[in-house]
Design a protein around this motif. Structure first.
Motif, short mmCIF file in Angstrom:
data_model
loop_
_atom_site.label_atom_id
_atom_site.label_comp_id
_atom_site.label_asym_id
_atom_site.label_seq_id
_atom_site.Cartn_x
_atom_site.Cartn_y
_atom_site.Cartn_z
N GLN A 176 0.94 -1.02 0.07
CA GLN A 176 -0.12 -0.16 0.23
C GLN A 176 0.70 1.14 0.09
O GLN A 176 1.94 1.30 0.76
CB GLN A 176 -0.91 -0.03 1.19
CG GLN A 176 -1.97 -1.36 1.38
CD GLN A 176 -2.58 -1.25 2.51
OE1 GLN A 176 -3.24 -0.29 2.80
NE2 GLN A 176 -2.37 -2.32 3.26
N ASN A 185 -4.98 -6.22 -1.50
CA ASN A 185 -4.62 -4.82 -2.10
C ASN A 185 -4.80 -4.91 -3.70
O ASN A 185 -5.40 -3.89 -4.46
CB ASN A 185 -3.40 -4.22 -1.93
CG ASN A 185 -3.21 -2.53 -2.21
OD1 ASN A 185 -4.38 -2.04 -2.26
ND2 ASN A 185 -2.04 -2.29 -2.44
N LEU A 198 -8.57 -3.45 3.95
CA LEU A 198 -8.16 -4.67 3.24
C LEU A 198 -8.26 -5.77 3.91
O LEU A 198 -7.57 -5.74 5.32
CB LEU A 198 -6.51 -4.17 2.77
CG LEU A 198 -6.55 -3.28 1.53
CD1 LEU A 198 -5.06 -2.80 1.30
CD2 LEU A 198 -7.23 -3.68 0.26
#
Length: 423
Positions: free
Chosen positions: A3, A364, A379
């Motif tokens: 991320q 993700n 997530l």
């Protein structure tokens, strides 16, 4: 993939952690952050341009309503330039976002703190071992010789109709193969996994979702005319069942199991270590997949390890568990345990299962989320494991259960095979 917010907030820690994979990711991380800054700046500029264009459009509308058409037409010329600027900024934004995503695809998952440092499989840590290695009678044979002796697997016939690495199972060999699949599925469903039958071909989006693309593109069989891929493992279609999904937290965990053939173009090598069933291009496997709340994912990983242990105990095969080192860890995994069965006839350990936690890395890519207690999408964590891959389990049974009378069938499989010996 990682991320962006995590990379921004923990740049140094991520670079240091990736060194366990023998990867210096500093320049790649810096490039990602530079592109991210460009993307965010371009997005802000585009937003401001669109806001200004909207503001002027409203002014033009008011002027026309007020009968000030000439003044409105003068201001209207500004919107033409703003629309062109917006178009150009949108193109730059899309190109930057695409370049950024391609860079993120090149960064592997960050290893869990428990992953040992190391370069090769020799550096993996043995964490558990169970079962007595049987003492075979003099003249014990490896499985490829036993397969020929009892006419249960024909490797040459597979070469004739396809190529090396595509064996033909015959008679009681085919029945034993089917028995293993049924037993594994029954064992998994009894543990709470829902059985799924899934396609054996997937599209590019599915390959990118679970991380086989672009990292393992050369290992998969590609059907060019349709741009589809033969699956290397059931993990790919089963996990992608939940791509672009937001789950309610109360519906977690999600537990799936499924049987599929698996297809891998792995580069061929020669020698006893890849002979017979030791390495194939097509093989059968039963998979287990879990989607978990991040708070529970490592307890779930431990539970999956215990589940695979119970299968091997039922089969009464000697096995050990290895915690993979950074250099041997899969691209998408945060932590992986490998199970290996000991082949007495070959005097070596054969890998028969990998159980992994991918944390949020796959989620993700998949946009697989759940709603937390504040109803905010987060997530999820994904996990998967082999329960089990058949070829080396079959090799272990054939070799470790060989007797002067023939190959004894493990007791737990007899209700599935309908016979006690291959003779």
């Amino acid at each position: 993939m990682l991320q962006l917010q995590a990379i921004r907030d923990n740049k140094s820690q991520i670079i240091e952690a990736l060194k366990k994979r023998n990867l210096d990711a500093s320049s790649l991380i810096e490039e990602v952050l530079t592109l991210d800054e460009k993307r965010r700046a371009t997005q802000a500029q585009l937003d401001n341009t669109l806001a200004e264009s909207n503001k002027i459009s409203k002014e033009i509308g008011l002027l026309f309503k007020s009968g000030k058409a000439a003044e409105a037409n003068v201001i209207k010329e500004k919107t033409v330039a703003l629309k062109e600027a917006s178009k150009n900024l949108g193109e730059v934004l899309n190109a930057t976002a695409s370049e950024l995503k391609n860079l993120l695809y090149q960064i592997p998952n960050v290893p869990h703190k428990d992953v040992p440092a190391g370069n090769t499989e020799e550096d993996n840590q043995e964490v558990f071992r169970e079962g007595d290695i049987p003492e075979l009678s003099e003249g014990a044979q490896p499985h490829w010789e036993l397969a020929s002796k009892y006419n249960i697997i024909d490797f040459e016939l597979g070469v004739k109709i396809t190529a090396a690495g595509f064996p033909v199972y015959k008679g009681k060999g085919a029945r034993l193969q089917r028995a293993l699949i049924a037993y594994f599925l029954d064992k998994n469903t009894e543990a709470g996994y829902t059985e799924m039958q899934v396609p054996h071909l997937v599209n590019e989006a599915s390959g990118f979702g679970t991380g086989q693309l672009p990292d393992k593109e050369g290992q998969m069989y590609h059907i060019g005319a349709d741009n589809l891929y033969l699956i290397p493992t059931a993990e790919v279609p089963i996990t992608n069942l939940l791509r672009d999904t937001i789950l309610d937290n109360k519906n977690l965990p999600v537990l799936y199991t499924g049987y599929t053939p698996c297809f891998r173009r792995e580069a061929g090598s020669y020698g006893a270590h890849v002979r017979g069933l030791n390495r194939l291009h097509q093989f059968d496997k039963v998979e287990i997949v879990r989607v978990e709340n991040p708070e529970n994912s490592y307890a779930a990983l431990d539970g999956m390890v215990e589940h695979v242990k119970s299968i091997l105990r039922d089969l009464q095969l000697p096995y050990r568990i290895l915690r993979l080192c950074g250099g041997d860890l899969g691209f998408t995994a945060a932590l992986t345990y490998d199970f290996e069965v000991f082949s007495t006839a070959q005097d070596r350990w054969l890998e028969i299962s990998s159980v992994s936690n991918f944390e949020a890395y796959q989620a993700n890519r998949l946009k697989l989320r759940y709603r937390d207690e504040n109803n905010k999408p987060q997530l999820a964590h994904t996990l998967n494991g082999s329960a089990l891959a058949l070829p080396r389990v079959l090799a272990g049974i054939i070799e470790n259960y060989q007797t002067p009378k023939g190959i004894k069938i493990p007791d737990v499989l007899v209700p599935y095979t309908g016979f006690e010996y291959i003779d």
